[in-house]
Motif scaffolding. Sequence first.
Motif, short mmCIF file in Angstrom:
data_model
loop_
_atom_site.label_atom_id
_atom_site.label_comp_id
_atom_site.label_asym_id
_atom_site.label_seq_id
_atom_site.Cartn_x
_atom_site.Cartn_y
_atom_site.Cartn_z
N UNK B 91 0.90 -1.10 -0.18
CA UNK B 91 0.13 -0.08 0.00
C UNK B 91 0.90 1.09 0.04
N UNK B 98 5.31 4.35 -2.97
CA UNK B 98 5.12 2.94 -3.04
C UNK B 98 6.48 2.40 -3.86
N UNK B 99 7.41 2.19 -3.11
CA UNK B 99 8.58 1.52 -3.75
C UNK B 99 8.55 0.19 -3.82
N UNK B 100 8.79 -0.52 -4.94
CA UNK B 100 9.21 -1.69 -5.21
C UNK B 100 10.38 -2.24 -5.20
#
Lengths: 214, 214, 214, 214
Positions: B91, B98-100
Motif C-alpha cells: 500500500x 510505493x517503492x517496489x
Amino acid sequence: MTRVLLTGFEPFGGEETNPSWEAVRAAAARAPEGLALSTARLPCAFGTALDALREAVERTAPDLVLCVGQAGGRPDVTVERIAVNIDDARIPDNAGARPVDEPVVPGGPAAYFSTLPVKACVAAVREAGLPASVSQTAGTFVCNHVFYGLMHLAATERPGLRGGFVHVPYAPAQVTDRALPSLPVPAVAEALCVIAVTAAGRTTDIRAEGGATH
Amino acid sequence: MTRVLLTGFEPFGGEETNPSWEAVRAAAARAPEGLALSTARLPCAFGTALDALREAVERTAPDLVLCVGQAGGRPDVTVERIAVNIDDARIPDNAGARPVDEPVVPGGPAAYFSTLPVKACVAAVREAGLPASVSQTAGTFVCNHVFYGLMHLAATERPGLRGGFVHVPYAPAQVTDRALPSLPVPAVAEALCVIAVTAAGRTTDIRAEGGATH
Amino acid sequence: MTRVLLTGFEPFGGEETNPSWEAVRAAAARAPEGLALSTARLPCAFGTALDALREAVERTAPDLVLCVGQAGGRPDVTVERIAVNIDDARIPDNAGARPVDEPVVPGGPAAYFSTLPVKACVAAVREAGLPASVSQTAGTFVCNHVFYGLMHLAATERPGLRGGFVHVPYAPAQVTDRALPSLPVPAVAEALCVIAVTAAGRTTDIRAEGGATH
Amino acid sequence: MTRVLLTGFEPFGGEETNPSWEAVRAAAARAPEGLALSTARLPCAFGTALDALREAVERTAPDLVLCVGQAGGRPDVTVERIAVNIDDARIPDNAGARPVDEPVVPGGPAAYFSTLPVKACVAAVREAGLPASVSQTAGTFVCNHVFYGLMHLAATERPGLRGGFVHVPYAPAQVTDRALPSLPVPAVAEALCVIAVTAAGRTTDIRAEGGATH
C-alpha cells in the motif's frame, strides 16, 4: 429494576481458568445501573449444567438470562443467534461424557432463536469501543446445550423470560505462547454489562446486518 | 541507568490511531525502574521515518532502541528476529510513495539480526501473562524499513548501540466490526516495559525455541 | 537447453508423504520444453540435507536450482524471497536434531536473496490459473537451511548458478480431517513447471508489488 | 436406481464463476453407478432460487436432493447439519435484494436438520482422500435460504424426499492472488459423487463425532 441472571462456566478442555466466569464475576462487581444482577457458575457437563441453570433461575427469578461461555480462538465477543437441539462433543465434558448426535431435549424443536435484541447488543458493544459480532452457531458442546436448555425452559415453563448466549474470547494469560486471539477479562466484563443493559432496555431489535454468506 | 529510546508510528493505511505510538506513550508514562525512557513518533513514510529516527537517536544518545509498529491481524506481541534490505510496499506510505523491490540502503547487507535478546524478551512477556512470540519477518513496508535502518545505523555509526523491533496487535477500538485479533493499549504498554527492562538487563539471549517450520 | 535441478524433501513431522517431492517427480515427468530437468530427494535433516544438495549439484551441474518444500497450512504456492542464516527448530528433524539459534554457515552473511525472478514466477503461476504469492520468510527449519545453503554455495563456489526456494501446500490426502488448505499434487507440479520455465527464461525480474506490511 | 437432483448456483459476489455449479456439472458427467442424476443451476437470489428449486424437484421427482453452494474461504468440502429460518444478507443477492432478519418461511420452524447421513458422507469423502467436515452453519444468505426451503418442501409437501446441503471451497482460479484456500473442480466433483452415492445407499447415519465446541 430488571433482574438479570448472568452465568459463566467452570474451566474445561485442560484450561485452568474460564474467562466466561471471570468476566461474569467482574461484570457483577460493576453493578450496572438499573439492573439487579445475580450470577451462577455452571459445571461444564451435559445435563448437570442445565440442572444448575434451572436451579439458578428458580432461585433468582430473573427477567433476563445471559449465559456466557468461552469460545477459544474467536477474536471478539459474539452474541449467538440460535441454539440447536443437538449434542455432539468433539472433546469429553468435565464428567467424561461425550455424546454424539443426541438431542438436548428429546422431542424438542430443532432450534430456538435467542430472544435478546442480538443486533442492538452487538451495536452497543461496538459503540463502547470493543469488538463484537453476531454468531450463527454456538457449536454443539455444553455451551449450545445450555443455550438450548435455557430457551426451552423459557418456551415451555417461563413465559416472559427472555434470554440468550454470549461467547467470549480467551483471556491473554491462556494463550501466552499460542498465537491465538485474546481479550482481557475487564474488557469482556464491560461488554457483558453493555449487553445486559441493552437487553434489559429493549425487547425489539434494531435493523442491522449481521449475517454470513456461509 | 540505561537510556532507552522507544519509537512508535503515526497512523497509516486509513486507520485513525496507531497502537504502537499509543503504547509507547503509555509505556513511557509508567517509567520502568532503572530505565531512562525517551520516545519519538515516526512518520509512516519511507525515508523520512529514518530521518526522524536518526534525529531522535542523536538527540537522546540511547544505549538501546526499541522501535515499535502495528501488525494488524497478529494476535500477540511479536519480537522481530531479522530486518531485510528491501522496500516493497503493498500500500502507499503516508507520503504516497510505493517503492517496489528497492533496497533500504543501497549496497547494504541483505539483512541484520536484531541485537535484542529476542527469546528472553518473549519469555519475559509471557511470564507477565501476555501473549508474545518471535517473528521471522517484519514485512517489507515502513516497519522493516525503520528496523533495517536502525540496525544499519548501529552497525556503521553507533558501535555499542543495541536495538530491535517489536510489532503489536490492533487496539480493540480499531476492529470493533472486523473480527480481527486485538489487544488493549495498556496491555501492550506493559509488554513493552517488560521488553525494555529485559533487553536493558542482559546482552546475551537465553536458549529457547522460537522457530517456524516455514 | 537450461539444466534445472529440482529438489523435494522426504516426509517429516509425522506425515506419510511430502508433496514437495511428489510434485517434483510429477514435474519432471512432464518434461517442460527447453529444460533438462534433474531431481533429488533430500533428507529432512540439518546438515545431511545440504550434503545431499551439494552432491546433486555436483552430479548434475545445473544452471538453475529450485528447491521445494512443504509449507503445511499455506493455501498457495509461495516463492521465497530471502534465506536467513539461522537454524531454530520448533520440532526435531528426521535425525532427531533440534538446533536453536545456530547459524547455517558460521561466519556467513545474515541472509541471501533468492536469485530467481521471484515476481515473474508468481505472476506466471497466477497466469496459469493457480494461486501463488511471494513469501517473506522460509522459516528457520530445514527448508530455510537448504535455501541458505544453496545460495551460499552459489555465492562462494558456483558463480553463475541461480537458484531459489518454493514452498507448496499440503496435498488433500494429508488433511482429510484437519480443515487446512491443500492443493493436489498435479496442480503443484504444474506450478513448478511454470516457475522453472519462467526462471530459465529470464534473469531480470518484473516490477510488481509482492510485499507485506508486516 | 436412486433419482438424485444436484443443484449448484450461478456466480455471485463479483465472482466470474461458481465452483458449486461447475462441480455439479462435472459430477453429473461422471454418472456414478446406481444413480440417475439430474442437475439444476439456481439463481443466487432470495425467492427465485427457491422457485427454481421447486420447479426442478417437480420436473425430476427425485428421491434425494443435494444442493451445493460456494463457501469462499473454507478449505474443505462441508456437509451442512442444519438449515435455519432466517435471511440476513451481508451482501446484496444477484437481484439486489438484501433482506435483514426475515424468515425464509413465515411461520416455519426455527430450523430443519439435514436428512442426509451427514457423518457417513463426511467419512466417505475422507476415505476417498479428500478433505471434508461437518458444518454447523450454512450462513444466512441464499445458500441457507435454499437449504431451508428444500427441507421445508420435503417436510410439508414431499414425504419421503431426503435432502441436504454441501458447501464447497473456491476453485484455484478464483484465488490466484488472494492467499485463500481452494480445491480444483474435479476434486470437488469427486467428493459430490461420493456424497451422492453414500446418501443414496443408506438412510441411517454412522456414529462419528463431528461437533464443535463453539
